[in-house]
Design a protein around this motif. Sequence first.
Motif, PDB file in Angstrom:
ATOM      1  N   VAL A 455      12.993   0.404   8.252  1.00  0.00           N
ATOM      2  CA  VAL A 455      12.573   1.315   9.322  1.00  0.00           C
ATOM      3  C   VAL A 455      11.362   0.734  10.052  1.00  0.00           C
ATOM      4  O   VAL A 455      11.298   0.734  11.297  1.00  0.00           O
ATOM      5  N   LEU A 456      10.422   0.196   9.295  1.00  0.00           N
ATOM      6  CA  LEU A 456       9.198  -0.315   9.910  1.00  0.00           C
ATOM      7  C   LEU A 456       9.467  -1.552  10.765  1.00  0.00           C
ATOM      8  O   LEU A 456       8.737  -1.811  11.730  1.00  0.00           O
ATOM      9  N   TYR A 457      10.498  -2.315  10.441  1.00  0.00           N
ATOM     10  CA  TYR A 457      10.811  -3.508  11.236  1.00  0.00           C
ATOM     11  C   TYR A 457      11.231  -3.146  12.663  1.00  0.00           C
ATOM     12  O   TYR A 457      11.237  -4.013  13.546  1.00  0.00           O
ATOM     13  N   THR A 458      11.583  -1.893  12.895  1.00  0.00           N
ATOM     14  CA  THR A 458      11.959  -1.493  14.256  1.00  0.00           C
ATOM     15  C   THR A 458      10.741  -1.103  15.094  1.00  0.00           C
ATOM     16  O   THR A 458      10.877  -0.810  16.278  1.00  0.00           O
ATOM     17  N   ALA A 496      -0.909   6.659  13.015  1.00  0.00           N
ATOM     18  CA  ALA A 496       0.101   6.135  13.935  1.00  0.00           C
ATOM     19  C   ALA A 496       1.392   5.802  13.197  1.00  0.00           C
ATOM     20  O   ALA A 496       2.501   6.029  13.698  1.00  0.00           O
ATOM     21  N   LEU A 497       1.247   5.275  11.977  1.00  0.00           N
ATOM     22  CA  LEU A 497       2.430   4.969  11.182  1.00  0.00           C
ATOM     23  C   LEU A 497       3.204   6.245  10.847  1.00  0.00           C
ATOM     24  O   LEU A 497       4.430   6.296  10.954  1.00  0.00           O
ATOM     25  N   ARG A 498       2.464   7.282  10.469  1.00  0.00           N
ATOM     26  CA  ARG A 498       3.102   8.546  10.109  1.00  0.00           C
ATOM     27  C   ARG A 498       3.863   9.117  11.306  1.00  0.00           C
ATOM     28  O   ARG A 498       4.999   9.576  11.186  1.00  0.00           O
ATOM     29  N   ALA A 499       3.231   9.047  12.488  1.00  0.00           N
ATOM     30  CA  ALA A 499       3.868   9.567  13.694  1.00  0.00           C
ATOM     31  C   ALA A 499       5.155   8.792  13.998  1.00  0.00           C
ATOM     32  O   ALA A 499       6.168   9.375  14.412  1.00  0.00           O
ATOM     33  N   PHE A 500       5.125   7.465  13.777  1.00  0.00           N
ATOM     34  CA  PHE A 500       6.304   6.646  14.047  1.00  0.00           C
ATOM     35  C   PHE A 500       7.445   6.970  13.074  1.00  0.00           C
ATOM     36  O   PHE A 500       8.613   7.006  13.446  1.00  0.00           O
TER      37      PHE A 500
END
Length: 546
Positions: A455-458, A496-500
């Motif tokens: 997920v984070l790679y996107t 910001a990570l949580r929001a993404f």
Amino acid sequence: MSLNAALPSYASGTSTTPLLGDTIGGNLARTVAAHPDRDALVDRASGLRLTYAEFGAEVQRVALGLLDLGVVQGDRVGLWSPNRSEWVLVQYATARIGAVLVNINPAYRTHELEYVLNQAGVSVLVAAPSFKTSDYAGMIERVRGKCPDLREAVLFDGPAWDALLAAGDGGDPGRLAGIEATLSPDDPVNIQYTSGTTGFPKGATLSHHNILNNGFSVGELLGYTEADRVCIPVPFYHCFGMVMGNLAATTHGACMVIPGPGFDPATALDAVQAERCTSLYGVPAMFIAELALPDFDSYDLSTLRTGIMAGSPCPVEVMRQVIDRMGMAEVSICYGMTETSPVSTQTRTDDSVERRVSTVGRVGPHLEVKVVDPDSGVTVPRGTPGELCTRGYSVMLGYWNEPDRTAEVIDAGRWMHTGDLAVMDHDGYVGITGRIKDMVIRGGENVYPREVEEVLYTHPDLLDAQVIGVPDHRYGEELMVWVRMRDGAEPLTADALRAFCEGRIAHYKIPRYVHVVDEFPMTVTGKVRKVEMREEAVRLLDAGLI
């Protein structure tokens, strides 16, 4: 669906192509006879170019030189060097005389070198004088008195190597032929030490049959012929370089191209362009570095057809770019481990892009794989996570002189237990979800880092991401992600990570902590050292720095 759900997570690799019954030397002789005038080896750094006829002659020269040094069948010959043409010559020369090649990690320091030399009982050590900050010659001198079996150290570019080659020039080919006639494909030919991320490394002992057939199988599934030219920027000391690279090439009459002694993204792409390579190898971090070059679009990569991405989980987004931007339409994902020679599963060139970006393919020819419950050992239904096991010609003979440690991973049925978590779908495709030891248990919920990382790679600002578990008083473990940012991007914050991640993954899978770094701690083969990351994370959290 009920029928598929009932299928066990087991698959066997059928094939109409038989296994090779050769020794490595015997197989090379056949290739030399079939393709004498085709390029066999190109070393870009030295400028050396050898046809198969010339390569065969040079291998024989080194083999005869080793015999003159007193190396006999079964002796262990250490090889400590970055990638260069001499590495390949020694690889095939030791196989021809029945010696056991001991691959030594170029990143090792004195205490690791001493351990491996003694554990394997190395009698002759062949090495580069130095590489980057490593003074191999100096380290060898410091351990010589502590390694009673070591009687000779031969440094490339020095008088001892020159003397070995001179002795080879005057050697008796008939003596070599007599030795080769006594060799069996089941003889040990190679000891490869595992990464040793915890404790002392173990020496996986591999036979001619193990690695020759695995290299051949990998090349078959990539569609190799004598027209292929394989760019090999991955280290020879590891199976990726010497088996999937060198042996895949020589079993098909293809050309081995060495872009440089160590990996450099520009050097690798320059080699592809200059040598018109059809295949390129790398771990994901290598492809990420190549794609990130500011002048990437200036390279002519039009000859690329295939290649391998392996060594660690391959991010979906990176895989798509390799296909779309590098033109590697037939790129393959390979999965395996040193103890299995190494490849157990592989995607096929006619697999859909979706299969090639979301799985590590299907079981290889003449092999078996199954997914079992890690506690009971019972094979689980397809679609259910468990530990991946593999069986067949590729499973190592054992860990060198360590029967107890061998018994911990190879069971009575000769199944190799990989320690990797996997899921097999109804078509037999395998997905790796992480290491059993990497799985994070947060508040009773099993979280697989790979799922979160995909997920984070996107995220458009992230170059790379690695998720680990860290101790937590409330949940037992909490998630932390280490991230590398793209040039010019603002450092990622936890908010910001949580929001993404909201709406993309379940709330309990969203990392609580974010640590921005320039590089991850890595092994030489490109595997991220998550053990080291966890240790550093605990220190940072205890100090209140995150």
